[in-house]
Design an enzyme around this catalytic site. Structure first.
Site, short mmCIF file in Angstrom:
data_model
loop_
_atom_site.label_atom_id
_atom_site.label_comp_id
_atom_site.label_asym_id
_atom_site.label_seq_id
_atom_site.Cartn_x
_atom_site.Cartn_y
_atom_site.Cartn_z
N CYS A 214 -11.23 -40.82 -1.01
CA CYS A 214 -12.67 -40.90 -0.77
C CYS A 214 -13.03 -42.18 -0.02
CB CYS A 214 -13.48 -40.83 -2.05
SG CYS A 214 -15.26 -40.66 -1.68
N CYS A 394 -18.25 -35.77 2.01
CA CYS A 394 -18.58 -36.98 1.29
C CYS A 394 -20.09 -37.04 1.12
CB CYS A 394 -18.09 -38.18 2.10
SG CYS A 394 -18.61 -39.74 1.38
C1 LIG Z 1 -14.04 -43.71 -6.76
C2 LIG Z 1 -13.77 -42.34 -6.22
C3 LIG Z 1 -14.81 -41.60 -5.67
C4 LIG Z 1 -14.57 -40.34 -5.17
N1 LIG Z 1 -15.63 -39.63 -4.64
C5 LIG Z 1 -15.41 -38.39 -4.18
C6 LIG Z 1 -16.51 -37.61 -3.68
O1 LIG Z 1 -17.66 -38.04 -3.68
N2 LIG Z 1 -16.24 -36.37 -3.22
C7 LIG Z 1 -14.99 -35.85 -3.22
O2 LIG Z 1 -14.81 -34.72 -2.79
N3 LIG Z 1 -13.92 -36.57 -3.65
C8 LIG Z 1 -14.11 -37.82 -4.15
N4 LIG Z 1 -13.05 -38.55 -4.63
C9 LIG Z 1 -11.67 -38.09 -4.38
C10 LIG Z 1 -11.15 -37.05 -5.35
O3 LIG Z 1 -11.38 -37.41 -6.68
C11 LIG Z 1 -9.66 -36.87 -5.09
O4 LIG Z 1 -9.49 -36.61 -3.72
C12 LIG Z 1 -9.07 -35.73 -5.89
O5 LIG Z 1 -9.15 -36.03 -7.26
C13 LIG Z 1 -7.63 -35.48 -5.47
O6 LIG Z 1 -7.04 -34.56 -6.30
P1 LIG Z 1 -5.45 -34.59 -6.56
O7 LIG Z 1 -5.17 -33.47 -7.49
O8 LIG Z 1 -4.74 -34.67 -5.28
O9 LIG Z 1 -5.21 -35.98 -7.29
P2 LIG Z 1 -5.68 -36.41 -8.74
O10 LIG Z 1 -6.94 -35.70 -9.09
O11 LIG Z 1 -5.68 -37.88 -8.73
O12 LIG Z 1 -4.55 -35.88 -9.72
C14 LIG Z 1 -3.20 -36.26 -9.62
C15 LIG Z 1 -2.52 -35.91 -10.94
O13 LIG Z 1 -1.12 -36.04 -10.75
C16 LIG Z 1 -0.56 -36.68 -11.88
N5 LIG Z 1 0.68 -37.34 -11.47
C17 LIG Z 1 0.82 -38.39 -10.65
N6 LIG Z 1 2.12 -38.68 -10.49
C18 LIG Z 1 2.81 -37.78 -11.23
C19 LIG Z 1 4.19 -37.56 -11.48
N7 LIG Z 1 5.12 -38.32 -10.92
N8 LIG Z 1 4.55 -36.55 -12.29
C20 LIG Z 1 3.60 -35.75 -12.87
N9 LIG Z 1 2.29 -35.90 -12.66
C21 LIG Z 1 1.89 -36.91 -11.86
C22 LIG Z 1 -1.64 -37.65 -12.35
O14 LIG Z 1 -1.46 -37.97 -13.72
C23 LIG Z 1 -2.90 -36.85 -12.08
O15 LIG Z 1 -3.30 -36.09 -13.21
C24 LIG Z 1 -13.26 -39.80 -5.20
C25 LIG Z 1 -12.22 -40.53 -5.78
C26 LIG Z 1 -12.47 -41.78 -6.30
C27 LIG Z 1 -11.35 -42.55 -6.95
#
Ligand SMILES: Cc1cc2nc3c(=O)[nH]c(=O)nc-3n(C[C@H](O)[C@H](O)[C@H](O)COP(=O)(O)OP(=O)(O)OC[C@H]3O[C@@H](n4cnc5c(N)ncnc54)[C@H](O)[C@@H]3O)c2cc1C
Lengths: 450, 116
Positions: A214, A394
């Protein structure tokens, strides 16, 4: 047995061929057209595709849970395993609101167990090693999980140690805040932002170089802090400086142009270009930046630290990562199909992938159906035809109560979901969407319903 | 990014998740009372109940219009564009009309009893 392929949609390997024979490809093909791309509110898997494939999903975040929900619905008989040590689920898009006092931290904390579909095994461990040549991953518990198909959805890691003197324990002390990337950090950041906006002083707002999740969040924290200073009647008591490693504030050019005017002219925020946070000295409340002209040390009363980010180490150090180029270290997927470029039985979704833009939950929403459709296609020996256009979004919150709903694609063209919401104008409706609707949309995504 | 009708429905269901059961109970009760009144087949004067339900609906719509920005953490000064006012007016009207429709069977029951 190796799944390695030099072509983008490489040839089917013996293991997969055996699997396809086992599932009966004819029946599978017949069922396929009916299920792929469907968006019904299913409660049962009556139209599911029969399969006995072993599918491992690494990560139970936004992407992993959404993948699991969809695959559990679309496949009948497949052995789906999701691997994640974390019991809690964080609604990360809410963290900016927690850090700026609009939400309580509890509002963004949920439980993964609520979203893991029935029939999906949950291994509560972290994957420490990927062995794609042998179709297996190794967990920190020492278990080896073998798979026919692997979906990598581990998100990214925040590298606090890339900034000298910085470590997560400092958040909430000595004026240090960091909204990334859990409710504890955001809650502690709110204490610092409240202190700063109640008393004024010099506030520094930083942004790491390279891909961050983000990319709007550091800008939102800056603007929401500035707004709170005004609401507290302390705007004249504060000096705000934003530090940008490059020469643009936002990847989408129209929004970049808007912010380049908005920050200095309308918010009195001084933008420092080509400044990268290198070190902080918490005791002295000083930040050191590397600039084109050497190092520069700046005093502060408050600092919002945004550390560099990367794919988690196990991915970064594996065969699955891009070896070089602009996405070195991130998962090497095709930017449109989400299929791994060298291992066709591996797909990636979410923050971990090495694509030009899109480390947002909004991108996850667009990527997951593509990855699932293409995985089903590969399972049926079809070409993966579904394509992700780079959609990302966003809600750029400019103050508590107003924002701009920015949605764009790989070509950096605006692609508004709702034509009636002007993507160039600060309005109340995008704020309501951020404050009320998007959390519900996120949860619906985790359940595979949107 | 296109949202399908079922997708939008799924989002609203998630939004209302905590309130779904109480809302369903209320709606079923209103429906039950309405069916009861229709089945009694007695001539009744709908006027007073309709008027009262309408008046309460209008008051609730006005209150919603006045209070919704505050509930969202914003202020009325931040509601500025045509789409902001359209959304606020639409939501307030919807709330007022919905409340009036749900209230009407109960009010009619009270008025019928009073007449009896
Ligand atoms: C401050 C902030 C504001 C944001 N604002 C927005 C917004 O306004 N709009 C929007 O669309 N997005 C926003 N986002 C971004 C959004 O939250 C992320 O892009 C999204 O959560 C990504 O999803 P993901 O599943 O890839 O990662 P995550 O949701 O981070 O999940 C990753 C998972 O993988 C697990 N994991 C990691 N390594 C391992 C491993 N080796 N083995 C097993 N499990 C593992 C972790 O425990 C976690 O549960 C924001 C993020 C932040 C931090």
């Amino acid at each position: 047995m190796s799944h390695r392929s030099d072509s983008r949609h490489g040839s089917i390997n013996p293991g997969r061929r055996r699997f396809l024979q086992a599932t009966g490809a004819t029946g599978v093909l017949a069922a396929a057209g009916a299920v792929t791309g469907s968006h019904m509110l299913y409660s049962s898997n009556v139209r599911a595709q029969p399969s006995n494939a072993r599918i491992v999903i690494v990560g139970a975040g936004a992407a992993g849970l959404s993948l699991a929900s969809r695959l559990a619905r679309e496949l009948d008989g497949a052995r789906i395993t999701i691997v994640d040590p974390r019991e809690e689920h964080y609604y990360q898009p809410g963290l900016t609101l927690v850090a700026t006092g609009a939400w309580d931290a509890e509002r963004v904390i949920d439980r993964n167990a609520r979203y893991i579909p029935r029939g999906v095994d949950w291994v509560r461990s972290a994957v420490v090693e990927y062995d794609p040549d042998n179709d297996r991953v190794v967990t920190d518990g020492g278990d080896t999980l073998e798979y026919d198909y692997l979906l990598v959805a581990t998100g990214l890691q925040v590298n606090f140690d890339a900034i000298e003197g910085m470590e997560p324990g400092l958040i909430g002390q000595e004026g240090i805040a960091c909204v990334y990337d859990n409710p504890d950090h955001a809650g502690r950041s709110w204490r610092m932002i409240r202190e700063f906006t109640d008393s004024g002083g010099i506030g520094l707002f930083t942004r790491a170089p390279g891909a961050i999740k983000c990319a709007g969040a550091p800008l939102k924290v800056t603007m929401l802090s500035e707004h709170r200073l005004r609401r507290q009647g302390n705007r004249n008591a504060a000096e705000l400086h934003y530090f940008q490693p490059g020469d643009s504030l936002f990847s989408q050019p129209d929004m970049d142009e808007f912010l380049k005017r908005h920050f200095p002219d309308e918010r009195d925020i001084n933008v420092n270009w080509q400044h990268q946070l290198k070190a902080i000295e918490p005791g002295a409340r000083q930040a050191v930046f590397s600039t084109d002209n050497g190092e520069r040390t700046v005093d502060y009363d408050f600092i919002h630290v945004v550390p560099p980010m990367s794919a988690p180490d196990p991915v970064r150090n594996s065969e699955l990562a891009w070896a070089d180029g602009p996405f070195a270290g991130w998962l090497e997927v095709d930017r449109h199909t989400m299929q791994h470029r060298r291992y066709p039985n591996v797909f990636g979704v979410g923050d971990v992938v090495g694509t030009p833009i899109g480390k947002t939950a909004a991108s996850v929403k667009a990527q997951v159906p593509v990855a699932v459709d293409n995985l089903l296609a590969v399972m049926q020996e079809r070409e993966p035809a579904a394509s992700y256009n780079g959609y990302t979004s966003c809600p750029l919150i400019t103050e508590q109560g107003r924002g701009i709903l920015v949605e764009f694609d790989y070509d950096l063209n605006m692609v508004p979901s709702f034509d009636f919401i002007d993507p160039y104008k600060e309005q109340w409706v995008p704020w309501v969407m951020k404050d009320r609707m998007l959390h519900a949309a996120y949860n619906a995504m985790l359940r595979g319903r949107i | 990014m296109a949202f399908s009708f079922t997708g939008i429905l799924a989002v609203f269901l998630e939004l209302a998740r905590g309130a779904l059961i109480p809302a369903a109970v209320l709606l079923l009760a209103a429906l039950g009372v309405a069916i009861y009144l229709i089945l009694r087949r007695q001539q009744f004067n709908a006027g007073p109940a309709v008027k009262l339900a309408g008046a309460i609906g209008i008051i609730l719509a006005l209150l919603a219009f006045a209070l919704t920005p505050g509930f969202s953490g914003a202020s009325h000064a931040q509601v500025t564009s045509v789409i902001d006012y359209t959304a606020l007016t639409g939501a307030s009207l919807g709330f007022g009309i919905g409340s009036a429709v749900v209230l009407y069977p109960f009010l009619q029951l009270i008025f019928r009893r009073a007449d009896a």
